[in-house]
Write an enzyme that holds these catalytic residues in place. Sequence first.
Site, PDB file in Angstrom:
ATOM      1  N   TYR A 130      -2.030  -1.557  10.479  1.00  0.00           N
ATOM      2  CA  TYR A 130      -2.210  -1.667   9.080  1.00  0.00           C
ATOM      3  C   TYR A 130      -1.156  -1.204   8.246  1.00  0.00           C
ATOM      4  O   TYR A 130      -0.406  -1.774   7.378  1.00  0.00           O
ATOM      5  CB  TYR A 130      -3.358  -1.031   8.677  1.00  0.00           C
ATOM      6  N   SER A 161       0.847  -1.251  -0.059  1.00  0.00           N
ATOM      7  CA  SER A 161       0.227   0.010   0.046  1.00  0.00           C
ATOM      8  C   SER A 161       0.893   1.266  -0.054  1.00  0.00           C
ATOM      9  O   SER A 161       1.912   1.066   0.434  1.00  0.00           O
ATOM     10  CB  SER A 161      -0.931   0.059   0.983  1.00  0.00           C
TER      11      SER A 161
END
Length: 262
Positions: free
Chosen positions: A152, A139
């Site tokens: 995350y 990401s």
Amino acid sequence: MPRYALITGASSGIGLALAEALARRGHALILVARERPALESIACELSQRFGVEVMFRVCDLTEPLQLSGLLYELEQCDYQIELLVNNAGAACAGSFLEQDWQRERKLLELNVFALSRLCHALGNAMARRGGGQILNVASLAAFQPGPWLSSYYASKAFVLHFSEALGEELRGLGVQVAALCPGPVRTPFWRNARLDMRPLKNSPWLMNAEQLALLALQGLDRGQTVIVPGWRNRLLAIAAQLAPRALARRLAARLNRRLLPH
């Protein structure tokens, strides 16, 4: 014997878009996710539309026994996996201390441990054959710390650094490893993470999963180790690395707080 692309988290979002893009290229597929009805429907549709073999396996990758069973089957049936796409991932939005620990544990099991184990098992098989590709979905969050999504962001930093290092180790063995680092994408991820995507609804930063899949495969074709799709995202990745870390984490905290449900 056909060679397969194995995709985790293939029942929706980025995984589904990558499955369709690969099927369009003529790849045989093994789709892995937790939802049997969705997998059955997707496998049937892709097989009919593109004339490729599409198998599916129902597996909760956060459960070590289920993951071991999947790897055992792949080994015993001698499936030739030429492309591994580690797409399955999860996020927990909000204060870390207020999260349910079991949910945090499952995030780490999925984003870090399952991904690493699949890379280890299938990477070894690829190295023995002298060829293969691994695409790990990280990401844009991997480039900086992310308060209110702390686990995350940290897990995606692991995916990025691990992929870069593993790619260097396997370079001479004919195995390509790449990390895909997208920005925000229109997928069910937001709902599952309990994030409010309304602040980004009309943002030019928001990308469609189908567009992302095409850019990801183009980056893989070009031999890129870190694939950051879109010029806006590339600018953000550079800015996150050049900015003072205190500034980067405060800006991330401000953005992430806006995405928390009110």
